[in-house]
Motif scaffolding. Sequence first.
Motif, mmCIF file in Angstrom:
data_model
loop_
_atom_site.group_PDB
_atom_site.id
_atom_site.type_symbol
_atom_site.label_atom_id
_atom_site.label_comp_id
_atom_site.label_asym_id
_atom_site.label_seq_id
_atom_site.Cartn_x
_atom_site.Cartn_y
_atom_site.Cartn_z
ATOM 1 N N PRO A 46 0.812 -1.226 0.000
ATOM 2 C CA PRO A 46 0.000 0.000 0.000
ATOM 3 C C PRO A 46 0.844 1.275 0.000
ATOM 4 O O PRO A 46 0.493 2.257 -0.658
ATOM 5 N N ALA A 47 1.960 1.267 0.721
ATOM 6 C CA ALA A 47 2.801 2.461 0.778
ATOM 7 C C ALA A 47 3.443 2.729 -0.590
ATOM 8 O O ALA A 47 3.440 3.865 -1.073
ATOM 9 N N ALA A 48 3.981 1.688 -1.215
ATOM 10 C CA ALA A 48 4.601 1.864 -2.535
ATOM 11 C C ALA A 48 3.558 2.295 -3.562
ATOM 12 O O ALA A 48 3.814 3.194 -4.374
ATOM 13 N N ASP A 49 2.378 1.678 -3.526
ATOM 14 C CA ASP A 49 1.317 2.057 -4.470
ATOM 15 C C ASP A 49 0.942 3.531 -4.320
ATOM 16 O O ASP A 49 0.719 4.230 -5.314
ATOM 17 N N ALA A 50 0.888 4.015 -3.083
ATOM 18 C CA ALA A 50 0.541 5.425 -2.849
ATOM 19 C C ALA A 50 1.619 6.351 -3.404
ATOM 20 O O ALA A 50 1.317 7.398 -3.977
ATOM 21 N N ILE A 51 2.881 5.958 -3.251
ATOM 22 C CA ILE A 51 3.976 6.773 -3.785
ATOM 23 C C ILE A 51 3.933 6.766 -5.310
ATOM 24 O O ILE A 51 4.038 7.807 -5.951
ATOM 25 N N HIS A 80 3.644 10.264 4.624
ATOM 26 C CA HIS A 80 3.315 9.205 5.591
ATOM 27 C C HIS A 80 3.622 7.840 4.991
ATOM 28 O O HIS A 80 4.169 6.969 5.657
ATOM 29 N N HIS A 81 3.253 7.665 3.725
ATOM 30 C CA HIS A 81 3.498 6.381 3.055
ATOM 31 C C HIS A 81 4.995 6.142 2.862
ATOM 32 O O HIS A 81 5.460 5.011 2.991
ATOM 33 N N ALA A 82 5.747 7.198 2.557
ATOM 34 C CA ALA A 82 7.194 7.058 2.384
ATOM 35 C C ALA A 82 7.864 6.655 3.697
ATOM 36 O O ALA A 82 8.745 5.790 3.708
ATOM 37 N N VAL A 83 7.442 7.256 4.795
ATOM 38 C CA VAL A 83 8.004 6.890 6.104
ATOM 39 C C VAL A 83 7.691 5.430 6.418
ATOM 40 O O VAL A 83 8.570 4.674 6.857
ATOM 41 N N ALA A 84 6.461 5.018 6.163
ATOM 42 C CA ALA A 84 6.079 3.624 6.423
ATOM 43 C C ALA A 84 6.904 2.669 5.568
ATOM 44 O O ALA A 84 7.369 1.620 6.051
ATOM 45 N N ALA A 86 9.933 3.161 4.189
ATOM 46 C CA ALA A 86 11.338 3.140 4.628
ATOM 47 C C ALA A 86 11.502 2.287 5.878
ATOM 48 O O ALA A 86 12.450 1.504 5.995
ATOM 49 N N GLU A 87 10.579 2.406 6.820
ATOM 50 C CA GLU A 87 10.670 1.608 8.051
ATOM 51 C C GLU A 87 10.309 0.145 7.819
ATOM 52 O O GLU A 87 10.806 -0.739 8.515
ATOM 53 N N LEU A 139 16.916 3.185 0.774
ATOM 54 C CA LEU A 139 17.607 4.317 0.152
ATOM 55 C C LEU A 139 16.754 4.963 -0.937
ATOM 56 O O LEU A 139 16.683 6.189 -1.037
ATOM 57 N N ALA A 140 16.095 4.135 -1.749
ATOM 58 C CA ALA A 140 15.223 4.674 -2.786
ATOM 59 C C ALA A 140 14.058 5.435 -2.159
ATOM 60 O O ALA A 140 13.659 6.500 -2.649
ATOM 61 N N THR A 141 13.553 4.919 -1.061
ATOM 62 C CA THR A 141 12.443 5.585 -0.383
ATOM 63 C C THR A 141 12.892 6.886 0.263
ATOM 64 O O THR A 141 12.139 7.860 0.308
ATOM 65 N N GLN A 142 14.122 6.935 0.747
ATOM 66 C CA GLN A 142 14.648 8.191 1.287
ATOM 67 C C GLN A 142 14.738 9.257 0.197
ATOM 68 O O GLN A 142 14.493 10.433 0.455
ATOM 69 N N GLU A 143 15.056 8.836 -1.029
ATOM 70 C CA GLU A 143 15.043 9.789 -2.146
ATOM 71 C C GLU A 143 13.622 10.294 -2.386
ATOM 72 O O GLU A 143 13.413 11.474 -2.677
ATOM 73 N N ALA A 144 12.646 9.391 -2.262
ATOM 74 C CA ALA A 144 11.248 9.801 -2.420
ATOM 75 C C ALA A 144 10.866 10.805 -1.334
ATOM 76 O O ALA A 144 10.202 11.816 -1.616
#
Length: 194
Positions: A46-51, A80-84, A86-87, A139-144
Amino acid sequence: MKLKLVVSIGAALVIPALLGACSKPAPTAFHPDASIQEVMAHIVDPAADAIWGAVRSETTAQGLKEYQPNSEAEWLEVRHHAVALAEAANLLLVEGRPISHTNQLEDAHVPGILTAEQVKSKIAEDPAKFAAAARQLQLATQEATAAIDAKAGPRLMAAGEKIDAACEHCHRTYWYPNTEQPKWPAPIKTAAKP
């Protein structure tokens, strides 16, 4: 008397130090509840889909329509989705987390999908490699997240592509290494104009 006093003072200094060392809390052991499959289904997907859906283009009858978050609230929602996400990369690495509670993968019917036991074995063969794959997702999510903070739609789209590549690399290594990839037809050669 002096010796007794020195020993008493020494004990008075050493005993509290020893008790203080003994009373330090032990590191907290993790007790994973969700399986890797559940972390993927309920957090990662769900987090990746939202991004991925936050910045997109759509061809309509009226032409090309571009979408990206516009308000502070919309950017915050994507963050919020990016933080989720990454974690979630950390959650995948918690020792003792099962691949699946039922030992059955939800997409087991797809040819080339490994069994839960095979996935577990591949991860156990080289845990550092699995950790590196999870780190690439992070790392990719941190770029997001940086793109979101800058409200930079094109950068977010580029980071989304890196997230997709990190996911695909990990899945092709651990989840479905044996699936047959689609074979695209050869490009049609056109005759050169005279």
